[in-house]
Scaffold this active site. Structure first.
Site, PDB file in Angstrom:
ATOM      1  N   ALA A 206       0.747  -0.963   0.097  1.00  0.00           N
ATOM      2  CA  ALA A 206       0.355   0.485  -0.103  1.00  0.00           C
ATOM      3  C   ALA A 206       0.739   0.909  -0.264  1.00  0.00           C
ATOM      4  O   ALA A 206       0.463   2.161  -0.921  1.00  0.00           O
ATOM      5  CB  ALA A 206      -0.974   0.287   1.308  1.00  0.00           C
TER       6      ALA A 206
ATOM      7  N   ASP B 145      -3.722  -2.878   3.645  1.00  0.00           N
ATOM      8  CA  ASP B 145      -4.814  -1.936   2.376  1.00  0.00           C
ATOM      9  C   ASP B 145      -5.235  -1.023   2.272  1.00  0.00           C
ATOM     10  O   ASP B 145      -5.411   0.215   2.020  1.00  0.00           O
ATOM     11  CB  ASP B 145      -4.992  -3.391   1.385  1.00  0.00           C
ATOM     12  CG  ASP B 145      -3.789  -3.562   0.654  1.00  0.00           C
ATOM     13  OD1 ASP B 145      -3.467  -4.290   1.271  1.00  0.00           O
ATOM     14  OD2 ASP B 145      -2.697  -3.006   0.186  1.00  0.00           O
TER      15      ASP B 145
ATOM     16  N   ASN C 295      -6.397  -6.460   3.498  1.00  0.00           N
ATOM     17  CA  ASN C 295      -5.070  -7.422   4.040  1.00  0.00           C
ATOM     18  C   ASN C 295      -4.933  -8.302   2.960  1.00  0.00           C
ATOM     19  O   ASN C 295      -5.744  -8.841   2.559  1.00  0.00           O
ATOM     20  CB  ASN C 295      -3.949  -7.192   5.359  1.00  0.00           C
ATOM     21  CG  ASN C 295      -2.491  -7.220   4.931  1.00  0.00           C
ATOM     22  OD1 ASN C 295      -2.266  -6.455   4.033  1.00  0.00           O
ATOM     23  ND2 ASN C 295      -2.091  -8.530   5.175  1.00  0.00           N
ATOM     24  N   LYS C 296      -4.094  -8.878   2.875  1.00  0.00           N
ATOM     25  CA  LYS C 296      -3.364  -9.741   1.807  1.00  0.00           C
ATOM     26  C   LYS C 296      -4.637 -11.069   2.003  1.00  0.00           C
ATOM     27  O   LYS C 296      -5.031 -11.226   3.464  1.00  0.00           O
ATOM     28  CB  LYS C 296      -2.147 -10.233   1.425  1.00  0.00           C
ATOM     29  CG  LYS C 296      -2.371 -11.142   0.205  1.00  0.00           C
ATOM     30  CD  LYS C 296      -2.477 -11.147  -1.266  1.00  0.00           C
ATOM     31  CE  LYS C 296      -1.524  -9.775  -1.487  1.00  0.00           C
ATOM     32  NZ  LYS C 296      -2.801  -9.905  -2.165  1.00  0.00           N
TER      33      LYS C 296
HETATM   34  O1  MRU Z   1      -1.140  -7.234  -3.359  1.00  0.00           O
HETATM   35  P1  MRU Z   1       0.367  -6.907  -2.726  1.00  0.00           P
HETATM   36  O2  MRU Z   1       1.170  -7.018  -2.791  1.00  0.00           O
HETATM   37  O3  MRU Z   1      -0.031  -5.542  -3.266  1.00  0.00           O
HETATM   38  O4  MRU Z   1      -0.259  -7.272  -0.987  1.00  0.00           O
HETATM   39  C1  MRU Z   1       0.003  -5.807  -0.139  1.00  0.00           C
HETATM   40  C2  MRU Z   1      -0.413  -6.267   0.848  1.00  0.00           C
HETATM   41  O5  MRU Z   1      -1.606  -7.031   1.629  1.00  0.00           O
HETATM   42  C3  MRU Z   1       0.260  -5.458   1.989  1.00  0.00           C
HETATM   43  O6  MRU Z   1       0.432  -7.014   2.979  1.00  0.00           O
HETATM   44  C4  MRU Z   1      -0.357  -4.754   2.193  1.00  0.00           C
HETATM   45  O7  MRU Z   1      -0.442  -3.248   1.246  1.00  0.00           O
HETATM   46  C5  MRU Z   1       0.821  -3.378   2.973  1.00  0.00           C
HETATM   47  S1  MRU Z   1       2.406  -2.888   2.917  1.00  0.00           S
HETATM   48  C6  MRU Z   1       2.723  -2.282   4.200  1.00  0.00           C
END
Ligand code: MRU
Length: 374
Positions: free
Chosen positions: A65, A258, A268-269
């Protein structure tokens, strides 16, 4: 352990001699690590057009993010550069029209991480404050604003790390999911920043990293990054976490975010929610680590967070090898939402929000805007 200098996730590269911010705006280039190639290759790509920035975000060359937000802020400069080609200075009307177009375009790259919209809004607000100035001066100020967003993230992540490390005891084992490290931010990370800060405080922690299906950010990025920094890291398949918790091998879970809704529900992911449910069942504390730019107080709860759906091919033919039958139905949401009641605390740059609820979040961030970002 002292935090070692990691390769820069992304930066604005300028020629050796640059005469001020306007010159740096005109002659600079956005460079970023192509994270899709890690850990096999560490390669930088150059974004010369706004389409290159959009693609880099969409294809996850830059991801996480805060890093998406920083890339988008520099991306605004990339998208405005053609107006100044060959030393021309555009009329202000054209400049502001192009600013609207670039920000609207970059906003379509990915829907879930609110940092993207936060950074684009901040760039627009910066330009709006300078309506009386010449286009060249506004352009220079926009590059300075993108650099400020970038630098602030370095500071915020260290503050998150400093608050978060206090939650971890000496010799503890922690679980993380996806990558919320230097690659996902300016350079230190949110969840991984907590681990770096704990290690710097001599706490000798051990990290279990979920591999993070389907795009393996945990295996490819978190394992790579933690090893580079000398942290004891063990890679596991996502489905192994519950058993490790039952075996009392996990003292805490720390992940990034996110988008966090007003009541603390957190996107989040994909797979984060499962980790939180398992943590609750085994009485393991579950923490989110995130800066204020990841909060979206315009959304009452997590049911309103837009969830990105990604290409089924990422599951059918992940990394180029067919692992599912042609024509099979595939569902591929990139994120899930963990309800606030499963979250022990949210680690922010201002301190830890716990218990997690609308009042406590509002108290931590009284100035945070409550109108929609997109
Ligand atoms: O699809 P991505 O790799 O962008 O997903 C990222 C995540 O889910 C992270 O955990 C989140 O963005 C936090 S980054 C500090």
């Amino acid at each position: 352990m002292v935090f070692q200098k990691a390769p820069e996730t992304l930066f604005w590269q300028t020629p050796a001699r640059c005469a001020g911010s306007f010159d740096a705006f005109c002659r600079g280039r956005l460079k970023l690590i192509d994270q899709t190639l890690l850990p096999a290759r560490l390669k930088y790509i150059e974004c010369r057009r706004q389409e290159d920035v959009w693609d880099a975000i969409k294809k996850l060359c830059v991801r996480g993010a805060p890093a998406i937000g920083i890339a988008a802020a520099y991306g605004v400069c990339v998208g405005l550069q053609p107006l100044f080609a060959g030393g021309k200075v555009p009329p202000k009307k054209l400049f502001y029209r192009q600013l609207e177009k670039v920000t609207a375009y970059l906003a379509t790259s990915r829907p879930t991480a609110v940092n993207l919209f936060w950074a684009l809004d901040r760039m627009k607000e910066c330009a709006a404050r300078l309506k009386e100035e010449k286009a060249a001066d506004v352009a220079a100020a926009l590059l300075d604003e993108a650099r400020a967003i970038h630098e602030e993230d370095r500071v915020l992540c260290r503050r998150i790390g400093a608050h978060g490390q206090k939650l971890l005891k000496k010799n503890s084992s922690v679980l993380t999911h996806c990558n919320a490290g230097g690659l996902a931010t300016a350079d230190y990370g949110t969840a991984l920043g907590v681990f770096y800060a704990a290690q710097e405080a001599g706490k000798n922690i051990r990290v279990y990293a979920d591999e993070t299906r389907p795009l393996l950010q945990g295996a490819r990025l978190t394992a790579w990054e933690l090893r580079q920094h000398g942290i004891d890291v063990t890679l596991i398949c996502d489905s192994m976490a519950a058993m490790l918790m039952r075996q009392k091998k996990i003292d805490a879970v720390v992940v990034g975010a996110d988008r966090i809704a007003a009541n603390g529900d957190t996107a989040n992911k994909i797979g984060t929610y499962s980790a939180a449910v398992c943590a609750k069942a085994h009485r393991v504390p579950f923490y989110i680590a995130a800066p204020f730019s990841t909060f979206d107080l315009s959304l009452k709860d997590g049911s309103l967070i837009p969830i990105e759906q990604r290409d089924p091919e990422e599951i059918r033919r992940g990394f180029g090898r067919q692992t599912a039958p042609d024509g099979i139905k595939i569902y591929n949401p990139a994120f899930d939402v963990t309800p606030a009641e499963l979250i022990t605390g949210i680690i922010t740059e201002e301190g830890v929000i716990s218990p997690v609820n609308t009042r406590a979040i509002r108290r931590m961030f009284p100035q945070c805007r409550t109108t929609p970002r997109r």
